[in-house]
Design a protein around this motif. Structure first.
Motif, PDB file in Angstrom:
ATOM      1  N   LEU A  81       0.845  -1.185   0.000  1.00  0.00           N
ATOM      2  CA  LEU A  81       0.000   0.000   0.000  1.00  0.00           C
ATOM      3  C   LEU A  81       0.882   1.237   0.000  1.00  0.00           C
ATOM      4  CD1 LEU A  81      -3.167   0.819   0.761  1.00  0.00           C
ATOM      5  CD2 LEU A  81      -2.053   1.520   2.871  1.00  0.00           C
ATOM      6  N   VAL A  82       0.456   2.258  -0.720  1.00  0.00           N
ATOM      7  CA  VAL A  82       1.111   3.565  -0.679  1.00  0.00           C
ATOM      8  C   VAL A  82       0.045   4.581  -0.309  1.00  0.00           C
ATOM      9  CG1 VAL A  82       2.279   5.350  -2.025  1.00  0.00           C
ATOM     10  CG2 VAL A  82       2.909   2.944  -2.334  1.00  0.00           C
ATOM     11  N   ARG A  95      -5.339  16.989  -7.049  1.00  0.00           N
ATOM     12  CA  ARG A  95      -5.522  16.496  -8.421  1.00  0.00           C
ATOM     13  C   ARG A  95      -4.359  15.600  -8.830  1.00  0.00           C
ATOM     14  NH1 ARG A  95      -7.847  21.350  -8.784  1.00  0.00           N
ATOM     15  NH2 ARG A  95      -6.022  22.469  -9.540  1.00  0.00           N
ATOM     16  N   ILE A  96      -3.137  15.952  -8.426  1.00  0.00           N
ATOM     17  CA  ILE A  96      -1.986  15.095  -8.731  1.00  0.00           C
ATOM     18  C   ILE A  96      -2.191  13.723  -8.112  1.00  0.00           C
ATOM     19  CG2 ILE A  96       0.462  14.685  -8.246  1.00  0.00           C
ATOM     20  CD1 ILE A  96       0.877  17.734  -8.584  1.00  0.00           C
ATOM     21  N   LEU A  97      -2.580  13.667  -6.857  1.00  0.00           N
ATOM     22  CA  LEU A  97      -2.784  12.373  -6.192  1.00  0.00           C
ATOM     23  C   LEU A  97      -3.854  11.551  -6.902  1.00  0.00           C
ATOM     24  CD1 LEU A  97      -2.515  13.500  -2.470  1.00  0.00           C
ATOM     25  CD2 LEU A  97      -0.775  12.369  -3.884  1.00  0.00           C
ATOM     26  N   GLU A  98      -4.887  12.200  -7.372  1.00  0.00           N
ATOM     27  CA  GLU A  98      -5.939  11.481  -8.096  1.00  0.00           C
ATOM     28  C   GLU A  98      -5.461  11.044  -9.479  1.00  0.00           C
ATOM     29  OE1 GLU A  98      -9.140  14.292  -7.708  1.00  0.00           O
ATOM     30  OE2 GLU A  98      -9.296  13.895  -5.549  1.00  0.00           O
ATOM     31  N   LYS A  99      -4.638  11.845 -10.137  1.00  0.00           N
ATOM     32  CA  LYS A  99      -4.098  11.474 -11.453  1.00  0.00           C
ATOM     33  C   LYS A  99      -3.144  10.288 -11.380  1.00  0.00           C
ATOM     34  CE  LYS A  99      -4.070  15.987 -13.717  1.00  0.00           C
ATOM     35  NZ  LYS A  99      -3.146  17.002 -14.278  1.00  0.00           N
ATOM     36  N   VAL A 100      -2.476  10.120 -10.233  1.00  0.00           N
ATOM     37  CA  VAL A 100      -1.536   9.001 -10.115  1.00  0.00           C
ATOM     38  C   VAL A 100      -2.218   7.771  -9.515  1.00  0.00           C
ATOM     39  CG1 VAL A 100       0.455  10.544 -10.005  1.00  0.00           C
ATOM     40  CG2 VAL A 100      -0.499   9.650  -7.884  1.00  0.00           C
ATOM     41  N   TRP A 101      -3.553   7.787  -9.489  1.00  0.00           N
ATOM     42  CA  TRP A 101      -4.368   6.626  -9.128  1.00  0.00           C
ATOM     43  C   TRP A 101      -4.463   6.356  -7.642  1.00  0.00           C
ATOM     44  CZ3 TRP A 101      -0.311   5.444 -12.809  1.00  0.00           C
ATOM     45  CH2 TRP A 101      -0.683   5.730 -14.118  1.00  0.00           C
ATOM     46  N   LEU A 102      -4.267   7.371  -6.809  1.00  0.00           N
ATOM     47  CA  LEU A 102      -4.570   7.206  -5.396  1.00  0.00           C
ATOM     48  C   LEU A 102      -6.033   7.572  -5.182  1.00  0.00           C
ATOM     49  CD1 LEU A 102      -1.384   7.389  -5.291  1.00  0.00           C
ATOM     50  CD2 LEU A 102      -1.720   8.138  -2.949  1.00  0.00           C
ATOM     51  N   GLU A 103      -6.654   6.894  -4.250  1.00  0.00           N
ATOM     52  CA  GLU A 103      -8.083   7.099  -3.991  1.00  0.00           C
ATOM     53  C   GLU A 103      -8.269   7.917  -2.714  1.00  0.00           C
ATOM     54  OE1 GLU A 103     -12.030   4.459  -2.849  1.00  0.00           O
ATOM     55  OE2 GLU A 103     -10.264   3.442  -3.613  1.00  0.00           O
ATOM     56  N   PRO A 115      -7.024  21.163   8.096  1.00  0.00           N
ATOM     57  CA  PRO A 115      -7.674  20.030   7.431  1.00  0.00           C
ATOM     58  C   PRO A 115      -6.819  19.505   6.267  1.00  0.00           C
ATOM     59  CG  PRO A 115      -8.792  22.078   6.879  1.00  0.00           C
ATOM     60  CD  PRO A 115      -7.735  22.420   7.876  1.00  0.00           C
ATOM     61  N   HIS A 116      -6.729  18.189   6.190  1.00  0.00           N
ATOM     62  CA  HIS A 116      -5.990  17.503   5.136  1.00  0.00           C
ATOM     63  C   HIS A 116      -6.851  16.394   4.540  1.00  0.00           C
ATOM     64  CE1 HIS A 116      -2.500  19.638   6.567  1.00  0.00           C
ATOM     65  NE2 HIS A 116      -1.749  19.063   5.644  1.00  0.00           N
ATOM     66  N   ALA A 117      -6.494  15.991   3.345  1.00  0.00           N
ATOM     67  CA  ALA A 117      -7.162  14.883   2.659  1.00  0.00           C
ATOM     68  C   ALA A 117      -6.201  13.698   2.597  1.00  0.00           C
ATOM     69  CB  ALA A 117      -7.568  15.304   1.251  1.00  0.00           C
ATOM     70  N   TRP A 118      -6.695  12.521   2.949  1.00  0.00           N
ATOM     71  CA  TRP A 118      -5.901  11.291   2.968  1.00  0.00           C
ATOM     72  C   TRP A 118      -6.228  10.471   1.725  1.00  0.00           C
ATOM     73  CZ3 TRP A 118      -2.083   9.491   6.069  1.00  0.00           C
ATOM     74  CH2 TRP A 118      -1.739   8.140   5.950  1.00  0.00           C
ATOM     75  N   TYR A 119      -5.188   9.946   1.075  1.00  0.00           N
ATOM     76  CA  TYR A 119      -5.323   9.121  -0.129  1.00  0.00           C
ATOM     77  C   TYR A 119      -4.530   7.833   0.051  1.00  0.00           C
ATOM     78  CZ  TYR A 119      -7.168  13.186  -2.606  1.00  0.00           C
ATOM     79  OH  TYR A 119      -7.934  14.235  -3.018  1.00  0.00           O
ATOM     80  N   GLU A 120      -4.990   6.766  -0.609  1.00  0.00           N
ATOM     81  CA  GLU A 120      -4.290   5.476  -0.573  1.00  0.00           C
ATOM     82  C   GLU A 120      -4.438   4.763  -1.904  1.00  0.00           C
ATOM     83  OE1 GLU A 120      -6.026   3.022   2.437  1.00  0.00           O
ATOM     84  OE2 GLU A 120      -5.129   4.176   4.083  1.00  0.00           O
ATOM     85  N   ALA A 121      -3.502   3.878  -2.167  1.00  0.00           N
ATOM     86  CA  ALA A 121      -3.615   2.954  -3.299  1.00  0.00           C
ATOM     87  C   ALA A 121      -3.022   1.619  -2.873  1.00  0.00           C
ATOM     88  CB  ALA A 121      -2.875   3.483  -4.523  1.00  0.00           C
ATOM     89  N   PRO A 122      -3.796   0.536  -2.979  1.00  0.00           N
ATOM     90  CA  PRO A 122      -3.237  -0.791  -2.726  1.00  0.00           C
ATOM     91  C   PRO A 122      -2.451  -1.255  -3.958  1.00  0.00           C
ATOM     92  CG  PRO A 122      -5.536  -0.974  -3.291  1.00  0.00           C
ATOM     93  CD  PRO A 122      -5.220   0.497  -3.256  1.00  0.00           C
ATOM     94  N   ASN A 123      -1.494  -2.112  -3.741  1.00  0.00           N
ATOM     95  CA  ASN A 123      -0.724  -2.674  -4.843  1.00  0.00           C
ATOM     96  C   ASN A 123      -1.657  -3.551  -5.687  1.00  0.00           C
ATOM     97  OD1 ASN A 123       1.003  -4.191  -6.510  1.00  0.00           O
ATOM     98  ND2 ASN A 123       2.645  -4.110  -5.003  1.00  0.00           N
ATOM     99  N   PRO A 124      -1.853  -3.192  -6.966  1.00  0.00           N
ATOM    100  CA  PRO A 124      -2.784  -3.977  -7.797  1.00  0.00           C
ATOM    101  C   PRO A 124      -2.337  -5.415  -8.008  1.00  0.00           C
ATOM    102  CG  PRO A 124      -1.686  -2.281  -9.097  1.00  0.00           C
ATOM    103  CD  PRO A 124      -1.286  -2.069  -7.677  1.00  0.00           C
ATOM    104  N   ALA A 125      -1.053  -5.685  -7.951  1.00  0.00           N
ATOM    105  CA  ALA A 125      -0.562  -7.060  -8.132  1.00  0.00           C
ATOM    106  C   ALA A 125      -0.954  -7.943  -6.960  1.00  0.00           C
ATOM    107  CB  ALA A 125       0.961  -7.058  -8.296  1.00  0.00           C
ATOM    108  N   ARG A 126      -1.156  -7.358  -5.809  1.00  0.00           N
ATOM    109  CA  ARG A 126      -1.527  -8.130  -4.620  1.00  0.00           C
ATOM    110  C   ARG A 126      -3.028  -8.378  -4.547  1.00  0.00           C
ATOM    111  NH1 ARG A 126       2.038  -7.449   0.504  1.00  0.00           N
ATOM    112  NH2 ARG A 126       4.094  -7.577  -0.447  1.00  0.00           N
ATOM    113  N   ALA A 127      -3.792  -7.679  -5.355  1.00  0.00           N
ATOM    114  CA  ALA A 127      -5.249  -7.826  -5.343  1.00  0.00           C
ATOM    115  C   ALA A 127      -5.709  -9.020  -6.165  1.00  0.00           C
ATOM    116  CB  ALA A 127      -5.902  -6.548  -5.872  1.00  0.00           C
ATOM    117  N   ARG A 128      -4.820  -9.570  -6.930  1.00  0.00           N
ATOM    118  CA  ARG A 128      -5.202 -10.695  -7.802  1.00  0.00           C
ATOM    119  C   ARG A 128      -5.357 -11.980  -7.063  1.00  0.00           C
ATOM    120  NH1 ARG A 128      -0.645  -9.165 -12.072  1.00  0.00           N
ATOM    121  NH2 ARG A 128      -1.461  -7.168 -12.590  1.00  0.00           N
TER     122      ARG A 128
END
Length: 128
Positions: A81-82, A95-103, A115-128
């Motif tokens: 996870l990142v 917008r940069i975080l959303e463009k690089v595929w963080l949710e 106030p801050h916004a938190w974003y994450e992306a799981p490793n797609p290779a581990r989701a398989r």
């Protein structure tokens, strides 16, 4: 600077300089970092971060660096996870975080009440 150099020596994740390929001009930094400090109720997470000098904003360098570091994190480093966070009112960074595929996950306040916004992306290779 000393903390970054210590991280390099220890073999830890750290930010790297971002330079223009054509000229070598320094435009900022970007990279992955293992964050041990509590943020949004989390500790020991890998954080994708970047800071660019203002004359270089809006030229796609943040998106390019973010995508490259996310690919490195999920590829060679096999991170599960990142995460990343940005000031809630800083639309360009979000917008940069959303463009690089963080949710977007949630809004939270930092220790100083901003106030801050938190974003994450799981490793797609581990989701398989």
């Amino acid at each position: 600077m000393a903390r970054v150099q210590d991280a390099y020596r220890a073999g830890a994740l750290a930010r790297w300089a971002v330079e223009l390929r054509a000229t070598g001009e320094f435009v900022g930094w970007a990279g992955l970092k293992l964050n041990h400090e509590p943020v949004n109720g989390r500790t020991d997470f890998v954080d994708l971060g970047y800071r660019l000098l203002e004359p270089h904003w809006g030229q796609g360098y943040g998106t390019e660096a973010g995508r490259a570091w996310l690919a490195q994190g999920f590829g060679a480093l096999a991170l599960p996870l990142v995460a990343s966070y940005a000031e809630a009112t800083h639309g360009a960074s979000r917008r940069i975080l959303e463009k690089v595929w963080l949710e977007f996950i949630n809004l939270f306040d930092t220790a100083d009440g901003r106030p801050h916004a938190w974003y994450e992306a799981p490793n797609p290779a581990r989701a398989r």
